[in-house]
Motif scaffolding. Structure first.
Motif, PDB file in Angstrom:
ATOM      1  N   VAL A  35       9.895  35.806   1.266  1.00  0.00           N
ATOM      2  CA  VAL A  35      10.160  35.269  -0.069  1.00  0.00           C
ATOM      3  C   VAL A  35      11.617  35.536  -0.448  1.00  0.00           C
ATOM      4  O   VAL A  35      12.262  36.423   0.120  1.00  0.00           O
ATOM      5  N   THR A  36      12.097  34.746  -1.376  1.00  0.00           N
ATOM      6  CA  THR A  36      13.431  34.999  -1.930  1.00  0.00           C
ATOM      7  C   THR A  36      13.316  35.076  -3.438  1.00  0.00           C
ATOM      8  O   THR A  36      12.527  34.344  -4.035  1.00  0.00           O
ATOM      9  N   PRO A  37      14.068  35.974  -4.062  1.00  0.00           N
ATOM     10  CA  PRO A  37      14.052  36.008  -5.528  1.00  0.00           C
ATOM     11  C   PRO A  37      14.984  34.962  -6.119  1.00  0.00           C
ATOM     12  O   PRO A  37      15.000  34.775  -7.330  1.00  0.00           O
ATOM     13  N   ASN A  38      15.753  34.285  -5.282  1.00  0.00           N
ATOM     14  CA  ASN A  38      16.756  33.366  -5.814  1.00  0.00           C
ATOM     15  C   ASN A  38      16.142  32.020  -6.122  1.00  0.00           C
ATOM     16  O   ASN A  38      15.246  31.542  -5.429  1.00  0.00           O
ATOM     17  N   SER A  39      16.687  31.396  -7.139  1.00  0.00           N
ATOM     18  CA  SER A  39      16.171  30.088  -7.527  1.00  0.00           C
ATOM     19  C   SER A  39      17.164  29.017  -7.081  1.00  0.00           C
ATOM     20  O   SER A  39      17.918  29.207  -6.152  1.00  0.00           O
ATOM     21  N   GLY A  40      17.139  27.894  -7.758  1.00  0.00           N
ATOM     22  CA  GLY A  40      18.041  26.814  -7.386  1.00  0.00           C
ATOM     23  C   GLY A  40      17.554  26.155  -6.129  1.00  0.00           C
ATOM     24  O   GLY A  40      16.386  25.801  -5.979  1.00  0.00           O
ATOM     25  N   LEU A  41      18.472  26.066  -5.190  1.00  0.00           N
ATOM     26  CA  LEU A  41      18.176  25.402  -3.924  1.00  0.00           C
ATOM     27  C   LEU A  41      16.979  26.024  -3.200  1.00  0.00           C
ATOM     28  O   LEU A  41      16.284  25.372  -2.445  1.00  0.00           O
ATOM     29  N   LEU A  42      16.786  27.325  -3.429  1.00  0.00           N
ATOM     30  CA  LEU A  42      15.773  28.056  -2.659  1.00  0.00           C
ATOM     31  C   LEU A  42      14.412  28.096  -3.354  1.00  0.00           C
ATOM     32  O   LEU A  42      13.459  28.647  -2.823  1.00  0.00           O
ATOM     33  N   THR A  43      14.360  27.491  -4.530  1.00  0.00           N
ATOM     34  CA  THR A  43      13.102  27.507  -5.277  1.00  0.00           C
ATOM     35  C   THR A  43      11.994  26.842  -4.468  1.00  0.00           C
ATOM     36  O   THR A  43      12.235  25.919  -3.707  1.00  0.00           O
ATOM     37  N   GLY A  44      10.784  27.300  -4.686  1.00  0.00           N
ATOM     38  CA  GLY A  44       9.639  26.713  -3.995  1.00  0.00           C
ATOM     39  C   GLY A  44       8.453  27.627  -4.193  1.00  0.00           C
ATOM     40  O   GLY A  44       8.080  27.929  -5.330  1.00  0.00           O
ATOM     41  N   GLY A  45       7.899  28.116  -3.084  1.00  0.00           N
ATOM     42  CA  GLY A  45       6.753  29.003  -3.160  1.00  0.00           C
ATOM     43  C   GLY A  45       7.053  30.308  -3.877  1.00  0.00           C
ATOM     44  O   GLY A  45       6.141  30.966  -4.393  1.00  0.00           O
ATOM     45  N   ASN A  46       8.297  30.719  -3.937  1.00  0.00           N
ATOM     46  CA  ASN A  46       8.632  31.984  -4.600  1.00  0.00           C
ATOM     47  C   ASN A  46       8.311  31.932  -6.085  1.00  0.00           C
ATOM     48  O   ASN A  46       7.896  32.912  -6.678  1.00  0.00           O
ATOM     49  N   HIS A  47       8.530  30.757  -6.693  1.00  0.00           N
ATOM     50  CA  HIS A  47       8.261  30.619  -8.124  1.00  0.00           C
ATOM     51  C   HIS A  47       7.167  29.591  -8.396  1.00  0.00           C
ATOM     52  O   HIS A  47       6.985  29.195  -9.541  1.00  0.00           O
ATOM     53  N   ASN A  48       6.513  29.155  -7.358  1.00  0.00           N
ATOM     54  CA  ASN A  48       5.510  28.092  -7.477  1.00  0.00           C
ATOM     55  C   ASN A  48       6.054  26.892  -8.236  1.00  0.00           C
ATOM     56  O   ASN A  48       5.428  26.368  -9.150  1.00  0.00           O
ATOM     57  N   GLN A  49       7.252  26.496  -7.863  1.00  0.00           N
ATOM     58  CA  GLN A  49       7.879  25.360  -8.536  1.00  0.00           C
ATOM     59  C   GLN A  49       8.139  24.229  -7.552  1.00  0.00           C
ATOM     60  O   GLN A  49       8.240  24.429  -6.345  1.00  0.00           O
ATOM     61  N   ASP A  50       8.264  23.041  -8.132  1.00  0.00           N
ATOM     62  CA  ASP A  50       8.454  21.834  -7.335  1.00  0.00           C
ATOM     63  C   ASP A  50       9.938  21.644  -7.041  1.00  0.00           C
ATOM     64  O   ASP A  50      10.723  21.373  -7.937  1.00  0.00           O
ATOM     65  N   ASN A  51      10.330  21.810  -5.820  1.00  0.00           N
ATOM     66  CA  ASN A  51      11.728  21.613  -5.414  1.00  0.00           C
ATOM     67  C   ASN A  51      11.730  20.590  -4.290  1.00  0.00           C
ATOM     68  O   ASN A  51      11.433  20.893  -3.147  1.00  0.00           O
ATOM     69  N   ARG A  52      12.073  19.379  -4.646  1.00  0.00           N
ATOM     70  CA  ARG A  52      11.937  18.299  -3.657  1.00  0.00           C
ATOM     71  C   ARG A  52      13.037  18.299  -2.608  1.00  0.00           C
ATOM     72  O   ARG A  52      12.959  17.567  -1.632  1.00  0.00           O
ATOM     73  N   PHE A  53      14.063  19.103  -2.829  1.00  0.00           N
ATOM     74  CA  PHE A  53      15.028  19.258  -1.741  1.00  0.00           C
ATOM     75  C   PHE A  53      14.373  20.002  -0.599  1.00  0.00           C
ATOM     76  O   PHE A  53      14.522  19.672   0.563  1.00  0.00           O
ATOM     77  N   ALA A  54      13.633  21.056  -0.958  1.00  0.00           N
ATOM     78  CA  ALA A  54      12.981  21.858   0.070  1.00  0.00           C
ATOM     79  C   ALA A  54      11.784  21.120   0.644  1.00  0.00           C
ATOM     80  O   ALA A  54      11.539  21.146   1.842  1.00  0.00           O
ATOM     81  N   SER A  55      11.059  20.423  -0.223  1.00  0.00           N
ATOM     82  CA  SER A  55       9.816  19.811   0.263  1.00  0.00           C
ATOM     83  C   SER A  55      10.100  18.662   1.228  1.00  0.00           C
ATOM     84  O   SER A  55       9.270  18.313   2.042  1.00  0.00           O
ATOM     85  N   SER A  56      11.297  18.075   1.128  1.00  0.00           N
ATOM     86  CA  SER A  56      11.567  16.925   1.993  1.00  0.00           C
ATOM     87  C   SER A  56      12.004  17.327   3.391  1.00  0.00           C
ATOM     88  O   SER A  56      12.131  16.483   4.266  1.00  0.00           O
ATOM     89  N   GLU A  57      12.233  18.619   3.602  1.00  0.00           N
ATOM     90  CA  GLU A  57      12.866  18.998   4.866  1.00  0.00           C
ATOM     91  C   GLU A  57      12.012  18.684   6.096  1.00  0.00           C
ATOM     92  O   GLU A  57      12.486  18.079   7.047  1.00  0.00           O
ATOM     93  N   VAL A  58      10.773  19.095   6.071  1.00  0.00           N
ATOM     94  CA  VAL A  58       9.918  18.843   7.230  1.00  0.00           C
ATOM     95  C   VAL A  58       9.740  17.334   7.402  1.00  0.00           C
ATOM     96  O   VAL A  58       9.810  16.785   8.505  1.00  0.00           O
ATOM     97  N   TRP A  59       9.520  16.678   6.285  1.00  0.00           N
ATOM     98  CA  TRP A  59       9.341  15.220   6.287  1.00  0.00           C
ATOM     99  C   TRP A  59      10.515  14.525   6.962  1.00  0.00           C
ATOM    100  O   TRP A  59      10.356  13.748   7.910  1.00  0.00           O
ATOM    101  N   ASP A  60      11.730  14.795   6.440  1.00  0.00           N
ATOM    102  CA  ASP A  60      12.919  14.110   6.959  1.00  0.00           C
ATOM    103  C   ASP A  60      13.129  14.427   8.441  1.00  0.00           C
ATOM    104  O   ASP A  60      13.406  13.546   9.246  1.00  0.00           O
ATOM    105  N   ASP A  61      13.001  15.700   8.774  1.00  0.00           N
ATOM    106  CA  ASP A  61      13.229  16.101  10.164  1.00  0.00           C
ATOM    107  C   ASP A  61      12.254  15.406  11.104  1.00  0.00           C
ATOM    108  O   ASP A  61      12.636  14.889  12.148  1.00  0.00           O
ATOM    109  N   TYR A  62      11.005  15.427  10.732  1.00  0.00           N
ATOM    110  CA  TYR A  62       9.996  14.879  11.631  1.00  0.00           C
ATOM    111  C   TYR A  62      10.059  13.367  11.709  1.00  0.00           C
ATOM    112  O   TYR A  62      10.069  12.804  12.797  1.00  0.00           O
ATOM    113  N   TYR A  63      10.081  12.719  10.567  1.00  0.00           N
ATOM    114  CA  TYR A  63      10.072  11.253  10.624  1.00  0.00           C
ATOM    115  C   TYR A  63      11.351  10.694  11.254  1.00  0.00           C
ATOM    116  O   TYR A  63      11.318   9.749  12.026  1.00  0.00           O
ATOM    117  N   GLU A  64      12.491  11.298  10.888  1.00  0.00           N
ATOM    118  CA  GLU A  64      13.753  10.713  11.351  1.00  0.00           C
ATOM    119  C   GLU A  64      14.095  11.102  12.784  1.00  0.00           C
ATOM    120  O   GLU A  64      14.987  10.513  13.385  1.00  0.00           O
TER     121      GLU A  64
END
Lengths: 1166, 505
Positions: free
Chosen positions: B68-97
């Motif tokens: 986990v990381t305590p930092n927010s912003g770019l790193l937000t996600g499971g640490n704060h249970n928040q929706d961060n679509r920069f992070a969520s797109s990573e697996v998607w973009d990597d795999y599909y592209e």
């Protein structure tokens, strides 16, 4: 002879030096007045034999045989009369007597000119009847602004018919009769401003004439270098005085034209000296591609590739935007020395440019460089330009709470906040502990811009030598521009050599040569427009209590690596960047052309021309220097870092041929025909090696790299064209022109390869019909034009197939054997069926001159439809590809533009001119993939936030992003933690393109002084400010002040619809701009009003003795970017964008601060 | 006459100009880049591309409380249970592209070419693995029409229900495994098994086992049948059979790069994970963790301060951000949050660390589960022991300094025999899947283990206890909204609360 006016010298394009030709024209005027000249014995014997030729041909031959020039008014002399002559060693006078026997034509001589007139005993009897008593002689020399003598200037005494013309040395002599109590002498010349001088008791009156852009007879250079009188044109063109770019100048000369030309939107980019200039004519027609105008130098197109910055752009512009480096490496304009420019013409509409076919979609900027001197003999010009640049600080940050996060200031070694100003309220006596334990006062640190940047200085020296005789001339210039950028390690140097030559080899054959060489070296063009690895962003977001001397002192740790000063490692210490990062660009460029023109007949010539633009460009940079904290360590035995070496070559060759004819039919009709063909071939290639990590520290070479990634790319394209133009005129009142061009493109499939571009235009000079005796209407013209042009520039070569790359590195299989890896070369899905986009434009215009040119108005209204646009449509990446090029988009630009010229005061010593230009343009997207309103494509993204969309039914260039989530009453909705929630959908914030662009220039001239200032504006555009985005999330923006002690309670409701009462820690509250991409707080109106330029000049002519070798000297004090009169965006200059690409328009990301420049320009002629 | 001659000359020249169009084909031919390459090279690209992106740290690893990381912003996600679509797109973009793109091209081109039969079937297995990761993360995804941009010009693929995707994935893998032939062509150039057909079959069956287990909650019969089929076909038998990307310095480990680069000081082991390993005297803690003792800042995370002693390790509690982490720091008696334990970036996540996607250990633990249910024969505790042992033996493959002495492994195994409870099994699966975010997250949702305390972070974007699904990338909402809307109408809202098909109550 006479007809050469209309289509003369298609290739060398300069109109000023053709004064001899214009003598003819001036004779319309001369012949109205009594010419006082003694008869001269024309006893020179000549031999001439010609059968059944026009009189004008005989006269032309006599000119060739003798030193005389024969001048006549073609309304009086029937020069088409067919005659035969056969004389051997007969005195010229006898020949002339015989030719004009039984006509009413008489002749006189004036120096070496023979003037033909109708018999004055009848036509000018009344003049003769007035007895004239000779009182005294007035003599003098007429020169142009450059101090060059002007032959053929009409000199008359106002209110009388007494007059003469100047000779080839510019001298005149006049016998003054008793005519009124206070006689005034008037100097007139085609295309120049009329000068009046009170004679008083003087016997010598020397004058200088200045060009008159407002002149009715002014000739402009139109497409293919064809000169036309402005009065005839059916479309809008703008002529630019060379002084507009050479006196108050910038390193990229186009930037000096901001706000000066109606319909032309120029943005100088905040990217340092040697950077690009973004020029857009009549808005932006292409939805996602290239919108730069074509540059034509001396009739031949040159490359205007911009190596500007375009991160986040989905277009395929070249640019220098990778390997950690996003710097502006200049464009095609940046290799031109403004001192070499003789004239510039901007062809704005499609019709004006239609003869350039596929390349004319965005208008044409035609530049003519100098070819010869304007007088006799050798002249030397020296120009010195010095300007000092002061970086301007528009930041208005908060200095109440200092560095730190979450309300805590740094009180221990190393956990330095560095980039955050969410600390504690400054109190007297507080300290902060920075770096390895340095304790310093916790106080605000102001003036970050002034502390880091330095004054910039540009020095340009240029010398030119020119010579001219009747049959030819030359101009050779060398110049050196040395520019110290405001970034302390940034220097730009440009050396240019320019040679222009023109020579009549035989009376019928003229050869014309232009060669321009430039050598540019840009050392450390700053990294701009990026979030990471760039000085401006780190600097603009530096904590507001960070002492800069410490930052400098602690740039390196004990190992020579960057000292980590912030947990935000990507924000590299600016002093580390300054000392460790380098970027060197060198460009050698040679462009020019050779043209030969052969006058087959008086009314027909053939011209062949070959032109080439060649450049080679070397660039080397270490995007990430060894030891930069944002980089991970290299594997054992290596040091980290990157280095790139990039070598590019470019060549464009144009071969063209033109046949041009112009002939009068009867008294009223004239027909001009031009036919031509062109073959263009362009080849560019790039070799590049990127290396990562090094064996030996601080040795930045490709050999020293650990991972090496070489690439080579080659692109070739060709366009073949034929074109033609027909011009008809009737009575000098009605004009009609038609053009066509057919292009064949190598980049397109055979079925789509051939495209025809037509244009038609006409004009009606109604003042000829309605205002013969009007005393207020000087000139009036209505005009219309329609054209269709196109562009294949958005279709890259080889877009028809999917290519693969072989990875330069191999990967071991499970048996340890290295295996090749390959992948698709691009994320763009190939489309083999592309065709060029098409632009059609309808333009109507009105040209009015009132009260003896005291008021002038040039108004144009247009509608431009661009269809079949080539769109890199973003597609779902689940298809495997990110985008594909399609022919689909359609957009429509509607706009108008006007130039208003007012002369409130005009007297002998004092004049005041006001020039107002403004343009309004609105481009609407009509269709993209479909024509459903709301259908949209993404064309560019901000580094972190915000998008640029094209949306059907909306204005082009829609800025978009998440806004506040609002309830039905429009109240903001906050989450349970009190932070604002982003809207469910992406919101459109408005167009990034200004609707209004223009400027107001006031020019005051008093004796030898002149003073002018320019106010310019761009209005009606939105921007997403990346600088403010960071200022908000880093706690520097003043909007982050409320609630620092108590927490921010957002004004709105919670999810349940009740008034929000939850207080949130400010840093968390404002982090939403980043975390939720909620960018509404940083969307601004991007318009401005600026006091752009002030120029104050003095002409030392008073102090220059008549016979001095020194011909003229002028000193101008200049100031540029003086003041922002009005802006709407916080903390930055709205005009200081760092991006050159249209695909990231309006998505501001911090660039260099804009600079105010103050300096002088000294111009001396010998 | 002269004029006419000139005009004729001009017309001839003009003719020549136009005739020159003939060389246009030549001019418009790319002489540099190939339009065809050895399909094995493309296949290798796809294989390497399956290595997980860093998005798994921001979401998966945080949700299952390993990193986990305590930092927010770019790193937000499971640490704060928040929706961060920069992070969520990573697996998607990597795999599909990368993976789906290249496997899509290959499947289309090789389908009817018997000489590439083995390569074709290997490609189907890799593609199936990728689709499984994608659908497990996002729920409904473009499947049947995906990756066909080049072959079929499908630019905006439609989304498919996960139930249909799973059924097809199972069939595809079964079919591919059955068609892999020892008599077929020898694909020695592929980087995973150098063409070893038997290992490919084992991979296919292990994948099938995993696919079957994933649907155990929603379709027990299908799960049982699939697991049995996989078991009968033969699954991985040793760590040599692992599906691993052997990263090197040129093709570096994405997580290794990330944690050795700009985020070196920002990610920490969660106390839940550290405490579990500590409490069970698990020797793997010493292989995984490092703690920079007394570090007051990132710059003090230097080798001199490092301790890899299990006893020194202190995990970071969940639910903090940069401001509130101070409380946790004081509670733990540390100088700063930089003093919490991290996954060791000099060993297990070094830049060239291998990344394991399907392992013998995980496979064995799933077999233990299947055997517990009685779906397959064999002793559950033997499979269990085999699974734990295999993971412990793998530690040395990350880095020799992480290797666990055989004696320690033996003693751990004997001290922790399988007690037959699924919880014990799942806890071991949790450890065995460390750094395999998508699988550990899927298993957590399927089994409910580990039995985690919900992340207490105050500002959450979720309505339940945990993030049940990763959200679609913004780019899909922007360009493929129509199909996204169809998916949402079947699956539920595109947020963090919607459960995927196989994740039923």
């Amino acid at each position: 002879m006479k007809n050469l006016f209309k289509t003369k010298d298609v290739f060398h394009c300069a109109f000023k030096f053709d004064r001899k030709m214009k003598l003819l024209l001036s004779f319309y005027l001369i012949s109205l007045f009594q010419i006082h000249a003694g008869p001269l014995a024309l006893n020179q014997p000549i031999s001439i034999k010609m059968e059944k030729v026009a009189l004008e041909v005989v006269l032309h031959e006599i000119e060739n045989l003798t030193t005389y020039k024969i001048l006549y008014n073609d309304n009086e002399v029937d020069y088409k009369r067919i005659i035969s002559v056969n004389y051997k060693d007969t005195p010229l006078s006898e020949v002339l007597d015989a030719i004009f026997k039984n006509t009413s034509i008489t002749y006189e001589t004036l120096n070496n000119q023979i003037v033909l007139n109708r018999d004055k005993s009848k036509t000018q009897a009344s003049t003769k009847a007035i007895p004239i008593r000779v009182q005294r002689s007035i003599t003098g020399i007429v020169k142009d602004k450059q101090g060059v003598p002007m032959p053929g200037v009409n000199v008359i005494i106002e209110g009388t018919s007494i007059g003469t013309t100047t000779d080839f040395e510019g001298e005149y002599a006049l016998e003054l009769a008793e005519a009124g109590s206070n006689p005034v002498i008037v100097f007139t010349y085609v295309g120049m401003k009329t000068v009046k001088k009170t004679i008083g008791q003087q016997s010598t009156i020397n004058v200088q004439l200045e060009e008159d852009a407002q002149s009715l007879d002014a000739v402009v250079i139109t497409a293919l270098g064809i000169e036309k009188e402005v009065r005839k044109l059916g479309y809008a063109v703008s002529e630019v005085d060379a002084e507009e770019v050479s006196v108050n100048r910038s390193t990229n000369f186009m930037n000096s034209l901001q706000g000066k030309v109606a319909g032309v939107n120029i943005s100088s980019l905040g990217s340092g000296p040697g950077g690009s200039s973004k020029v857009r004519i009549r808005g932006q027609s292409s939805i996602s591609g290239n919108n730069s105008p074509l540059i034509v130098v001396n009739g031949v197109p040159i490359d205007n590739t911009s190596f500007g910055t375009n991160p986040g752009s989905t277009g395929n512009e070249p640019g220098t935007s990778d390997g950690g480096v996003y710097s502006d490496g200049g464009d095609g304009f940046s290799s031109i020395n403004p001192d070499d420019i003789e004239s510039m013409t901007v062809l704005k509409g499609a019709t004006a440019a239609a003869l350039y076919g596929s390349r004319a979609k965005d208008g044409v900027i035609m530049i003519t460089t100098k070819t010869r001197s304007h007088g006799q003999g050798i002249g030397i010009t020296y120009n010195l330009n010095v300007t000092n640049h002061t970086p301007l600080d528009y930041t208005d940050y908060q200095y109440e709470y200092g560095q730190g996060e979450n309300g805590v200031r740094p009180t221990e070694a190393n956990p330095t906040s560095g980039q955050w100003s969410f600390g504690e309220k400054f109190q007297p006596g507080m300290t902060q502990v920075l770096f390895d334990g340095v304790e310093v006062p916790y106080v605000p640190v102001y003036d970050r811009i002034k502390k880091f940047y330095r004054m910039g200085l540009d020095v340009t020296n240029s010398v030119s030598v020119s010579g001219g005789r009747e049959k030819g001339g030359f101009n050779l210039s060398i110049s050196n521009l040395k520019s110290e950028g405001i970034t302390p390690n940034n220097e730009f140097e440009r050396k240019t050599v320019s040679l222009g030559l023109t020579q009549d080899l035989t009376p019928k054959l003229n050869v014309n040569v232009h060669i321009n060489y430039s050598n540019e070296e840009n050392i450390n063009p700053p990294n701009v427009g990026q979030q990471d690895n760039t000085i401006p962003v780190s600097l603009y977001n530096m904590s507001n209590s960070m002492p800069f001397d410490l930052l400098d002192q602690y740039k390196l740790d004990g190992n020579g690596n960057e000292y980590v000063y912030s947990r935000f490692r990507n924000r590299t210490n600016p002093y580390f960047t300054l000392s460790e990062q380098f970027n060197h660009i060198k460009r050698d460029r040679i462009f020019g052309n050779i043209a030969a023109k052969y006058n087959v007949l008086d009314w027909l010539f053939v011209q062949g021309r070959i032109g080439q633009d060649y450049w080679s460009r070397d660039q080397q940079y270490n995007g990430f220097p060894t030891g930069q904290a944002s980089r991970g360590p290299a594997p054992q035995g290596f040091v980290n870092g990157t280095f790139t070496q990039d070598v590019r070559k470019f060549r464009e060759t144009n071969l063209d041929l033109l046949i041009s004819a112009s002939k009068d039919f009867g008294e009223h009709f004239n027909l001009g025909v031009n036919l031509g063909g062109n073959r263009m071939f362009r080849r560019s290639d790039a070799s590049r090696v990127d290396v990562t990590d090094f064996v030996i520290r601080d040795l930045y070479t490709v050999q020293n790299g650990r991972v090496k990634d070489p690439t080579y790319s080659l692109s070739e394209r060709a366009v073949n064209s034929i074109y033609g133009a027909v011009d008809l005129s009737f009575n000098d009142t009605y004009y009609l022109s038609g053009t066509f061009r057919n292009d064949w493109f190598s980049t397109l499939s055979p079925d789509n390869r051939s495209i025809l571009y037509p244009s038609v235009s006409g004009s009606y000079v109604f003042s000829n019909d309605v205002a013969e005796d009007s005393n207020w209407l000087t000139f009036g013209k209505l005009r219309f034009a329609f054209a269709e042009v196109g562009s294949d520039t958005d279709v890259p070569p080889y877009s028809n197939a999917l290519f693969y790359n072989i990875d330069p590195n191999f990967f071991a299989n499970s048996a340890g054997v290295l295996q090749p890896i390959a992948g698709a070369a691009s994320g763009t899905l190939p489309n083999p069926f592309l065709k060029p986009m098409r632009t059609s434009e309808l333009e109507l215009g009105l040209d009015l001159r009132l009260f003896d040119n005291r008021i002038g108005l040039d108004f144009a209204v247009y509608r431009k439809l661009t269809r079949d646009q080539i769109i890199p449509a973003q597609i779902s990446n689940t298809s495997g590809f990110v985008n594909t090029l399609i022919n689909s988009g359609e957009s429509r630009s509607d706009g108008f533009e006007f130039m208003l010229h007012l002369v409130p005061v005009r007297s002998e010593d004092f004049s005041w001119d006001i020039n107002v230009n403004a343009s309004y343009n609105k481009t609407k997207v009509l269709s993209l993939l479909t024509d459903q309103p709301g259908d949209r494509i993404l064309v560019g993204e901000h580094i972190f936030n915000g998008f640029l969309y094209q949306v059907v039914g909306e204005e082009i260039g829609q800025l978009a992003g998440f806004g506040y989530r609002r309830d039905e009453q429009g109240r903001k909705i906050f989450g349970n933690d009190g932070r604002a929630l982003p809207s469910e959908d992406i919101k459109l914030f408005g167009s990034a393109l200004p609707r209004w662009v223009g400027g107001i220039t006031n020019t005051i001239e008093y004796k030898e002084f002149n003073f002018s200032f320019l106010i310019d504006f761009k209005l009606g555009n939105k921007m997403i400010s990346g600088t403010n985005f960071n200022a908000v999330r880093h706690g520097l923006h003043k909007m982050t002040l409320p609630g620092r002690e108590t927490g921010v309670v957002g004004d709105g409701v919670n999810l349940a619809g009740e008034v929000n009462t939850v207080a949130t820690e400010p840093q968390q509250y404002w982090e939403v701009v980043r975390a939720s991409q909620l960018i509404e707080p940083i969307v601004y109106n991007g318009g401005f009003w600026k006091l752009r330029q002030i120029t104050f000049g003095y002409d030392f002519k008073k102090f220059i003795p008549e016979d001095s070798f020194f011909k003229s000297a002028r000193l101008s004090l200049v100031a540029n970017n003086v003041l922002i009169l009005k802006k709407w965006v916080d903390n930055i200059d709205p005009d200081s964008f760092a991006f050159s690409s249209d695909n990231v328009s309006g998505l501001e990301s911090t660039g260099l601060p804009t600079t105010r420049s103050i300096g002088f320009n000294l111009n001396c002629k010998f | 006459m002269k004029t006419i001659k000139h005009i004729l000359l001009f017309l001839v020249l003009l003719g020549l100009t136009v005739a020159c169009e003939k060389d246009f084909e030549e001019i418009n031919t790319n002489e540099i880049d190939p339009t065809a390459v050895d399909p094995v090279s493309l296949f290798n690209n796809a294989i390497i591309g399956t290595s997980f992106a860093t998005g798994q740290l921001k979401y998966d690893a945080a949700i299952v409380q390993q990193i986990v990381t305590p930092n927010s912003g770019l790193l937000t996600g499971g640490n704060h249970n928040q929706d961060n679509r920069f992070a969520s797109s990573e697996v998607w973009d990597d795999y599909y592209e990368t993976v789906i793109k290249h496997t899509g091209v290959l499947i289309n081109e090789l389908e009817n070419r018997p000489e590439y039969s083995n390569l074709y079937n290997m490609t189907r297995i890799i593609q199936a693995f990728s689709f499984m990761v994608l659908t497990d993360s996002y729920g409904e995804i473009p499947y049947f029409e995906a990756g066909a941009g080049f072959s079929s010009q499908i630019l905006l693929p439609k989304y498919d229900p996960q139930s249909e995707i799973y059924i097809d994935l199972i069939q595809q893998v079964q079919d591919a495994v059955s068609k892999l032939s020892f008599d077929g062509e020898n694909v020695t150039g592929e980087v995973l098994y150098s063409g070893n057909i038997s290992q490919w079959k084992k991979l296919g069956n292990s994948l099938l086992l995993r696919l079957g287990m994933h649907v155990s909650k929603v379709d027990n019969a299908l799960a049982k049948q699939t697991v049995q089929s996989a078991y009968q076909g033969g699954v991985m038998e040793s760590n040599d059979d692992n599906y691993v990307i052997r990263h090197d310095n040129n093709f570096s480990n994405p997580i290794g790069n990330f944690l050795n680069g700009s985020e070196a000081n920002n990610f920490y082991l969660v106390d839940t994970f550290v405490n579990f390993l500590n409490d069970t005297d698990d020797p793997r803690l010493g292989s995984i963790a490092v703690r920079y003792m007394g570090a007051k800042s990132g710059t003090e995370q230097i080798p001199e301060n490092a301790s890899i002693e299990p006893v020194d390790q202190i995990g970071m509690p969940m639910g903090h951000d940069n401001s509130s982490i101070g409380e946790a720091v004081s509670a733990a008696g540390l100088e700063s949050f930089y003093g919490f334990s991290q996954v060791d970036r000099t060993r297990m996540v070094k830049v060239d660390a291998p990344m394991y996607l399907i392992t013998y250990s995980q496979t064995s633990l799933l077999l233990a589960e299947a055997a517990t249910y009685g779906w397959i024969s064999g002793d559950p505790s033997a499979y269990f022991e085999q699974g734990v042992r295999a993971h412990m033996e793998l530690m040395g493959d990350y880095d020799s300094a992480s290797a666990i002495p055989q004696a320690n492994i033996d003693s751990y195994i004997s001290n922790h025999p399988y007690d037959g409870t699924l919880e014990q099994l799942y806890m071991q699966y949790w450890v065995s899947c460390f750094l395999n975010g998508p699988e550990v997250y899927a298993n957590f949702r399927r089994t409910g283990y580990p039995d985690l305390t919900p992340n207490p972070y105050p500002g959450q974007d979720i309505s339940g206890d945990f993030i049940w699904r990763i959200t679609y990338p913004s780019s899909e909402l922007a360009v493929n909204k129509e199909h996204v809307d169809e998916a949402v109408s079947r699956m539920g809202p595109d947020d963090l609360n919607t459960k995927v098909w196989w994740d039923t109550e």
